[in-house]
Design a protein around this motif. Structure first.
Motif, PDB file in Angstrom:
ATOM      1  N   CYS A 179       0.853  -1.193   0.000  1.00 21.45           N
ATOM      2  CA  CYS A 179       0.000   0.000   0.000  1.00 21.45           C
ATOM      3  C   CYS A 179       0.883   1.234   0.000  1.00 21.45           C
ATOM      4  N   THR A 180       0.630   2.124  -0.948  1.00 18.39           N
ATOM      5  CA  THR A 180       1.546   3.250  -1.185  1.00 18.39           C
ATOM      6  C   THR A 180       0.784   4.578  -1.215  1.00 18.39           C
ATOM      7  N   PRO A 181       1.480   5.674  -0.939  1.00 23.90           N
ATOM      8  CA  PRO A 181       0.806   6.980  -0.911  1.00 23.90           C
ATOM      9  C   PRO A 181       0.518   7.518  -2.323  1.00 23.90           C
ATOM     10  N   GLY A 182      -0.502   8.344  -2.425  1.00 20.07           N
ATOM     11  CA  GLY A 182      -0.905   8.879  -3.723  1.00 20.07           C
ATOM     12  C   GLY A 182      -0.089  10.071  -4.195  1.00 20.07           C
ATOM     13  N   VAL A 183       0.555  10.778  -3.280  1.00 20.80           N
ATOM     14  CA  VAL A 183       1.345  11.948  -3.695  1.00 20.80           C
ATOM     15  C   VAL A 183       2.536  11.455  -4.532  1.00 20.80           C
TER      16      VAL A 183
END
Lengths: 432, 432
Positions: free
Chosen positions: A151-155
């Motif tokens: 799971c990774t950040p959208g920025v």
């Protein structure tokens, strides 16, 4: 061993409304490609808990590697941790490492650790933290149904840093060692996709299945991609690439190394190498050729002047095109483009010139010279070539295509290429 | 009645490799939003027949409207028709209307209808053709499992035209009548998104929630969208639109009716109304301003000549800029752009001129005149205005922005607008 099945799940309302264009998935694909991994499937959904749970459940059961992007933020519409916990059937709990990252993050910035922030430390039980060097949202990893889920950040810049610094090394450890990917890209001008497909079908009917052929129609350059994923493919590739290059002939502009160059850039590089100056005399393209040349950094060493002579009077005033020739032959004529090229060469003292005059439409056509008719003149003083083509495109595409052909004619002139390009064979006017 | 479930299926290897960023789905979402429709889910897969069939089958059974994008081309990796036929359980057959479109298309372009092209007429039995006004690939429609399925071409401008001209009217007929949507679009130049948001927050703090405010940052025009979905919103709209227009001031270019016009088109319309001729004298933009003007059909009535004077020598030779002024002041100076504008007016006999000279970079800057410095001169003989700006953008964006400002300065000059545009207030150099 076969290649792992890789899938991406992108979340966020902003991706569904069209307000932003998703560039994260292209970035992820590029980074994964360097590991020899291909993305098989990509799903994008809004911030909707039920939908997220069902996508995660299905994707985890059909892939070996699943990267979930977005939804790690502090607001109510950030649902990834909750959705993943539901899909896995585990509880959410405060993760001590995530809490410590958040505390440190806020301390460094002199801000308070507030309730929305604290939500970012509430993660599915049993997950592993992935450090985020650029933002407050930590990533996390679980293994579920034989699938590695990240799971990774959208920025975008946070995602990129996390991928390169943390996730790529983790994935690399698990990749089967026999996976190889080699990609070659060829830039072609003047051959359409269907003409090219036909030429390949006819001249290279036994094209090997181990080398995947892909086309990307650009305006104006077409890109051909040869991809191999196997050792057999790799062994065959250089032979078949040579055969393909032969079929492409002088339509091949270059093999792409790094960032693809434009036609104007290829031409300028040639001119710079030989210390040659170019000038432009444009009627129907109205400055587009000059603009394509001067778009390139360093163009001033090969380009000093361009003449946009849109009216007959200005062809005479700026380039000494005789008024009598204009009256007798009309502005779209061989005699006029020759005089334009000569005038531009004399006025600018450049070595080579391209002159174009045509009917971009939608008005101005006649029976003899329909909309789409265009005369080109190019070369040096005392060695000026000409050609008339019929290019039945709408105004803007017509101008773009005329500009591209003008640049390609100069490229061919510079390289002393004498073969007939496809666009002349197919578009000469009147037909030959 | 609840809103229809809308899904998008995007196909193409190039979308999976990261070689291109998918902008089609954002475009589709924007267009659907104007119908009051929201995209619920979006799936992207490579050109893989089995995968396409399984996605189509699942998506058709979970949505009311499915738009499939890409895979209509002539090459072997174009699989949409085949996949849809397999999903529907129907055969492929040559569609007479599609064949007639292709025949006509090739005829118009003077090319042969070859085997790869013919593939584009082989479609699922029983489908309806959707016309493509821009390319060889026709679209097609089927209804399956209570889902309306539209297959569309991947080339963005073909897709856009097909959506607006053909598909939107078809979808609109089926939309529940209680979904009202009214959209107003305003074109603005010279105000950035964040400046605009700030101005609205400060000057119109009670903006009603019934009117959704959206921004689409274009280069160079910004589009503001006011969308209402309710009767209350509709009642409030004209009042709040008036208030917003006041905040925008002279930065408002126009309310969009139909196809948005470019800055150059707005300017040309003004010039044509008053029978005024314009000329351009370009250094750092290298023909881009002339090219933007001549892109517009009918521009010849207001534009006769443009001068691309990239080197100092050519500024003197083509526009009579005194060599002594160039030597004393440098090419990027007030005196030089004034002389360029005057020279262009005298040589072309045009009524008004725009002249630009600047440092596009990445090289050529100095301490006094850093990269991004640009001088503008515009107006009539005897009434020439000047301005120096600092525009800290990369080369191509710098050129685009300079060209746009040049056109906007002429628009303001023509309309006798005396307010200071935001780009001068914020970017004047040296700062005032």
């Amino acid at each position: 061993m076969s290649a792992p099945n890789v899938q991406l799940l992108l979340t966020g309302n902003e991706l569904m409304t069209g307000d932003i264009v998703d560039s994260n998935s292209a970035m992820m694909a590029q980074i994964l490609k360097e590991l020899g991994l291909k993305v098989n499937r990509k799903v994008t959904v809004a911030d909707d808990l039920a939908l997220l749970v069902s996508e995660i459940t299905y994707m985890a059961s059909t892939s070996d590697l699943l990267i979930i992007n977005g939804g790690l933020g502090p607001t109510v519409d950030d649902l990834t941790a909750q959705a993943l916990a539901l899909a896995l059937g585990v509880e959410l709990s405060q993760h001590p490492q995530a809490l410590s990252h958040l505390t440190h993050w806020c301390l460094q910035r002199g801000t308070e650790l507030n309730a929305p922030n604290l939500k970012q430390a509430i993660l599915p039980k049993g997950c592993q933290i992935i450090a985020n060097s650029r933002g407050s949202a930590v990533g996390f990893y679980v293994r579920y149904k034989d699938c590695d889920i990240y799971c990774t950040p959208g920025v975008p810049h946070e995602l990129k840093a996390m991928l390169i610094e943390q996730i790529v090394p983790l994935i690399a450890k698990k990749i089967p060692s026999d996976l190889i990917t080699e990609v070659t890209r060829l830039q072609v001008f003047g051959l359409g996709e269907s003409s090219l497909q036909k030429a390949i079908d006819e001249q290279l009917p036994n094209w090997p299945t181990e080398i995947e052929l892909g086309f990307r129609a650009g305006m104006p350059l077409l890109e051909i991609k040869l991809t191999t994923n196997t050792k057999q493919g790799l062994a065959l590739k250089s032979l078949w690439q040579k055969k393909l290059v032969k079929v492409l002939g002088d339509h091949l502009i270059a093999e792409v190394q790094g960032k693809p160059k434009s036609l104007a850039e290829h031409l300028l590089n040639q001119l710079q190498q030989h210390n040659i100056k170019v000038t432009t005399a444009e009627s129907c393209t109205g400055g587009l050729i000059a603009s394509k040349l001067t778009e390139i950094s360093g163009s001033s060493s090969s380009f000093e002047a361009g003449f946009v002579t849109y009216s007959n009077e200005m062809k005479t005033a700026m380039l000494d095109v005789p008024a009598s020739v204009l009256a007798q032959e009309g502005a779209v004529s061989e005699a006029v483009v020759i005089a334009m090229a000569q005038g531009a060469l004399l006025k600018s003292k450049a070595d080579i010139a391209i002159a174009v005059s045509g009917i971009a439409g939608p008005n101005g056509g006649s029976k003899d010279k329909p909309v789409g008719t265009v005369w080109f003149a190019w070369g040096r003083l005392g060695d000026i070539k000409t050609q008339c083509l019929q290019l039945p495109y709408k105004r803007r595409q017509f101008q773009q295509f005329v500009a591209a052909i003008g640049l390609d004619l100069l490229r061919r002139y510079q390289q002393n290429l004498t073969t007939i390009p496809n666009y002349i064979a197919e578009r000469a006017f009147p037909p030959q």
